[in-house]
Design a protein around this motif. Sequence first.
Motif, PDB file in Angstrom:
ATOM      1  N   TYR A  61       0.843  -1.209   0.000  1.00  0.00           N
ATOM      2  CA  TYR A  61       0.000   0.000   0.000  1.00  0.00           C
ATOM      3  C   TYR A  61       0.868   1.245   0.000  1.00  0.00           C
ATOM      4  CZ  TYR A  61      -3.033  -3.686   1.733  1.00  0.00           C
ATOM      5  OH  TYR A  61      -3.689  -4.866   1.863  1.00  0.00           O
ATOM      6  N   ILE A 129      -7.126   0.672   5.481  1.00  0.00           N
ATOM      7  CA  ILE A 129      -7.610   1.583   4.444  1.00  0.00           C
ATOM      8  C   ILE A 129      -9.056   1.204   4.127  1.00  0.00           C
ATOM      9  CG2 ILE A 129      -7.265   2.296   2.017  1.00  0.00           C
ATOM     10  CD1 ILE A 129      -4.302   1.051   2.524  1.00  0.00           C
ATOM     11  N   PHE A 135     -12.917   5.013   1.818  1.00  0.00           N
ATOM     12  CA  PHE A 135     -12.819   3.806   0.993  1.00  0.00           C
ATOM     13  C   PHE A 135     -14.201   3.199   0.738  1.00  0.00           C
ATOM     14  CE2 PHE A 135     -12.432  -0.651   0.078  1.00  0.00           C
ATOM     15  CZ  PHE A 135     -11.352  -0.731  -0.772  1.00  0.00           C
ATOM     16  N   MET A 146     -18.353 -10.112  -6.005  1.00  0.00           N
ATOM     17  CA  MET A 146     -17.174  -9.767  -6.803  1.00  0.00           C
ATOM     18  C   MET A 146     -15.915  -9.692  -5.939  1.00  0.00           C
ATOM     19  SD  MET A 146     -18.525  -6.835  -9.370  1.00  0.00           S
ATOM     20  CE  MET A 146     -20.038  -7.047 -10.317  1.00  0.00           C
ATOM     21  N   VAL A 147     -16.108  -9.751  -4.610  1.00  0.00           N
ATOM     22  CA  VAL A 147     -14.971  -9.559  -3.712  1.00  0.00           C
ATOM     23  C   VAL A 147     -14.770 -10.815  -2.856  1.00  0.00           C
ATOM     24  CG1 VAL A 147     -13.865  -7.939  -2.126  1.00  0.00           C
ATOM     25  CG2 VAL A 147     -15.660  -7.124  -3.661  1.00  0.00           C
ATOM     26  N   VAL A 153     -10.191 -12.678  -5.965  1.00  0.00           N
ATOM     27  CA  VAL A 153     -10.005 -11.427  -5.244  1.00  0.00           C
ATOM     28  C   VAL A 153      -9.947 -11.694  -3.731  1.00  0.00           C
ATOM     29  CG1 VAL A 153     -10.927  -9.128  -4.752  1.00  0.00           C
ATOM     30  CG2 VAL A 153     -11.190 -10.092  -7.040  1.00  0.00           C
ATOM     31  N   SER A 157      -8.693  -5.840   0.477  1.00  0.00           N
ATOM     32  CA  SER A 157      -7.305  -5.473   0.764  1.00  0.00           C
ATOM     33  C   SER A 157      -6.375  -5.749  -0.415  1.00  0.00           C
ATOM     34  CB  SER A 157      -6.804  -6.248   1.992  1.00  0.00           C
ATOM     35  OG  SER A 157      -7.717  -6.111   3.064  1.00  0.00           O
ATOM     36  N   CYS A 159      -5.909  -4.681  -3.456  1.00  0.00           N
ATOM     37  CA  CYS A 159      -6.196  -3.605  -4.429  1.00  0.00           C
ATOM     38  C   CYS A 159      -5.831  -3.993  -5.865  1.00  0.00           C
ATOM     39  CB  CYS A 159      -5.419  -2.343  -4.097  1.00  0.00           C
ATOM     40  SG  CYS A 159      -5.294  -1.912  -2.369  1.00  0.00           S
ATOM     41  N   THR A 161      -5.727  -6.666  -7.510  1.00  0.00           N
ATOM     42  CA  THR A 161      -6.485  -7.648  -8.282  1.00  0.00           C
ATOM     43  C   THR A 161      -7.523  -6.963  -9.179  1.00  0.00           C
ATOM     44  OG1 THR A 161      -8.070  -7.984  -6.477  1.00  0.00           O
ATOM     45  CG2 THR A 161      -6.217  -9.527  -6.585  1.00  0.00           C
ATOM     46  N   HIS A 163      -7.584  -3.134  -9.534  1.00  0.00           N
ATOM     47  CA  HIS A 163      -7.008  -1.892 -10.062  1.00  0.00           C
ATOM     48  C   HIS A 163      -5.735  -2.242 -10.825  1.00  0.00           C
ATOM     49  CE1 HIS A 163      -9.680   0.974  -8.049  1.00  0.00           C
ATOM     50  NE2 HIS A 163      -9.679   0.125  -7.031  1.00  0.00           N
ATOM     51  N   ASP A 172      -7.741   4.916 -10.755  1.00  0.00           N
ATOM     52  CA  ASP A 172      -8.829   5.420 -11.572  1.00  0.00           C
ATOM     53  C   ASP A 172      -9.847   4.328 -11.875  1.00  0.00           C
ATOM     54  OD1 ASP A 172      -9.042   7.989 -13.770  1.00  0.00           O
ATOM     55  OD2 ASP A 172     -10.261   6.210 -14.133  1.00  0.00           O
ATOM     56  N   GLU A 173     -11.125   4.674 -11.742  1.00  0.00           N
ATOM     57  CA  GLU A 173     -12.176   3.673 -11.963  1.00  0.00           C
ATOM     58  C   GLU A 173     -12.165   3.129 -13.394  1.00  0.00           C
ATOM     59  OE1 GLU A 173     -16.245   5.233 -12.179  1.00  0.00           O
ATOM     60  OE2 GLU A 173     -15.404   7.197 -11.729  1.00  0.00           O
ATOM     61  N   VAL A 176     -10.164  -0.178 -13.772  1.00  0.00           N
ATOM     62  CA  VAL A 176     -10.591  -1.316 -12.953  1.00  0.00           C
ATOM     63  C   VAL A 176     -11.056  -2.455 -13.852  1.00  0.00           C
ATOM     64  CG1 VAL A 176     -12.356  -2.131 -11.338  1.00  0.00           C
ATOM     65  CG2 VAL A 176     -11.270   0.088 -10.957  1.00  0.00           C
ATOM     66  N   ARG A 184     -19.031  -3.156 -15.958  1.00  0.00           N
ATOM     67  CA  ARG A 184     -19.978  -2.725 -14.949  1.00  0.00           C
ATOM     68  C   ARG A 184     -21.126  -3.726 -14.813  1.00  0.00           C
ATOM     69  NH1 ARG A 184     -20.852   2.035 -12.133  1.00  0.00           N
ATOM     70  NH2 ARG A 184     -19.451   3.657 -12.803  1.00  0.00           N
TER      71      ARG A 184
HETATM   72  C1  HEC Z   1     -13.085  -6.023  -6.055  1.00  0.00           C
HETATM   73  C2  HEC Z   1     -12.332  -5.067  -6.812  1.00  0.00           C
HETATM   74  C3  HEC Z   1     -11.655  -3.911  -6.079  1.00  0.00           C
HETATM   75  C4  HEC Z   1     -10.702  -3.973  -5.091  1.00  0.00           C
HETATM   76  C5  HEC Z   1     -10.083  -5.209  -4.469  1.00  0.00           C
HETATM   77  C6  HEC Z   1     -10.361  -2.597  -4.768  1.00  0.00           C
HETATM   78  N1  HEC Z   1     -11.108  -1.732  -5.530  1.00  0.00           N
HETATM   79 FE1  HEC Z   1     -10.964   0.303  -5.574  1.00  0.00          FE
HETATM   80  N2  HEC Z   1     -12.492   0.388  -6.907  1.00  0.00           N
HETATM   81  C7  HEC Z   1     -13.115  -0.702  -7.483  1.00  0.00           C
HETATM   82  C8  HEC Z   1     -14.177  -0.226  -8.372  1.00  0.00           C
HETATM   83  C9  HEC Z   1     -15.119  -1.094  -9.199  1.00  0.00           C
HETATM   84  C10 HEC Z   1     -14.163   1.194  -8.300  1.00  0.00           C
HETATM   85  C11 HEC Z   1     -15.101   2.174  -9.017  1.00  0.00           C
HETATM   86  C12 HEC Z   1     -16.363   2.242  -8.189  1.00  0.00           C
HETATM   87  C13 HEC Z   1     -17.444   3.104  -8.782  1.00  0.00           C
HETATM   88  O1  HEC Z   1     -17.150   3.992  -9.572  1.00  0.00           O
HETATM   89  O2  HEC Z   1     -18.607   2.872  -8.420  1.00  0.00           O
HETATM   90  C14 HEC Z   1     -13.087   1.537  -7.366  1.00  0.00           C
HETATM   91  C15 HEC Z   1     -12.728   2.847  -7.039  1.00  0.00           C
HETATM   92  C16 HEC Z   1     -11.645   3.208  -6.274  1.00  0.00           C
HETATM   93  C17 HEC Z   1     -11.206   4.568  -6.058  1.00  0.00           C
HETATM   94  C18 HEC Z   1     -11.852   5.811  -6.659  1.00  0.00           C
HETATM   95  C19 HEC Z   1     -11.390   5.915  -8.106  1.00  0.00           C
HETATM   96  C20 HEC Z   1     -12.104   6.918  -8.952  1.00  0.00           C
HETATM   97  O3  HEC Z   1     -11.759   7.044 -10.165  1.00  0.00           O
HETATM   98  O4  HEC Z   1     -13.013   7.595  -8.444  1.00  0.00           O
HETATM   99  C21 HEC Z   1     -10.076   4.506  -5.268  1.00  0.00           C
HETATM  100  C22 HEC Z   1      -9.237   5.669  -4.783  1.00  0.00           C
HETATM  101  C23 HEC Z   1      -9.843   3.105  -4.974  1.00  0.00           C
HETATM  102  N3  HEC Z   1     -10.803   2.345  -5.608  1.00  0.00           N
HETATM  103  C24 HEC Z   1      -8.804   2.628  -4.193  1.00  0.00           C
HETATM  104  C25 HEC Z   1      -8.641   1.283  -3.826  1.00  0.00           C
HETATM  105  C26 HEC Z   1      -7.621   0.797  -2.903  1.00  0.00           C
HETATM  106  C27 HEC Z   1      -6.565   1.670  -2.247  1.00  0.00           C
HETATM  107  C28 HEC Z   1      -7.798  -0.557  -2.789  1.00  0.00           C
HETATM  108  C29 HEC Z   1      -7.079  -1.512  -1.886  1.00  0.00           C
HETATM  109  C30 HEC Z   1      -6.944  -1.139  -0.473  1.00  0.00           C
HETATM  110  C31 HEC Z   1      -8.938  -0.916  -3.648  1.00  0.00           C
HETATM  111  N4  HEC Z   1      -9.419   0.223  -4.245  1.00  0.00           N
HETATM  112  C32 HEC Z   1      -9.426  -2.209  -3.809  1.00  0.00           C
HETATM  113  C33 HEC Z   1     -12.809  -2.023  -7.287  1.00  0.00           C
HETATM  114  C34 HEC Z   1     -11.908  -2.506  -6.347  1.00  0.00           C
END
Ligand code: HEC
Length: 186
Positions: A61, A129, A135, A146-147, A153, A157, A159, A161, A163, A172-173, A176, A184
Amino acid sequence: MKKTLLAMTLVLGSLGTVHWATADEGEREHGLLSLLGYGQDVDPVANATYKEECGSCHFAYQPGLLPERSWQGIMTGLKDHFGDNAELEQPVRDQISQYLVANAADHSATGRSPGIAKALTTEGAPLRITETAYFRRKHHEVPERMVKENPQVKSFSQCQTCHTKAESGSFDEHQVEIPGFGGRHH
Ligand code: HEC
Ligand code: HEC
């Protein structure tokens, strides 16, 4: 000229995969900016010792994801670290602590770090986090199947997998891709 060609290749290359977000015109423009490197959410990890010691069991992280007081809490409780013993020799621990504190969300001007620090001012010193309101707000649309129920996945924790550019500090979304799901679904 070369840069333009590279950008085109990246954009074209990205059309082949299904992304989480729908790409309307405005969003695509934002996505292009991210592909060109403007979408830095946090500074990438820049400490080899940290990466090696703290990236062996899970994603390393970036320090800019939590404030100083959280990292201090984590680093003084490594003997019982989420059920694991992650204790380090003192010189190594001190070196890592210094790196984390110096680059913590409340000491970084990059991307989301100031916003994260601000959002957490009322949350004490969270050790995760994934349990912060910030978060949760970003992930409330991502369903359990999905998680936790996803063998590729297992936990939020992990991330990296979902991102695809997590290691470079971009969350960035548009970058993903949830393993086994892709686009989606909700
Ligand atoms: C299961 C898959 C998954 C995991 C694991 C995951 N994320 Fe995400 N994350 C997403 C998705 C999907 C979005 C977009 C959500 C939306 O727009 O509704 C997102 C959005 C975000 C955003 C906002 C991005 C934006 O463009 O607005 C951040 C910051 C972020 N994640 C950080 C993290 C961090 C740090 C971790 C690990 C601690 C993490 N994520 C773990 C799926 C995941
Ligand atoms: C022996 C394995 C191991 C090592 C080494 C390790 N961790 Fe962890 N860490 C874990 C486990 C297990 C979790 C809980 C993951 C989960 O719930 O899926 C965790 C979770 C975390 C979280 C919270 C993630 C979240 O859910 O938001 C942070 C932050 C963290 N570790 C930081 C560190 C730091 C800093 C180091 C290095 C000093 C480190 N870890 C070394 C096993 C380890």
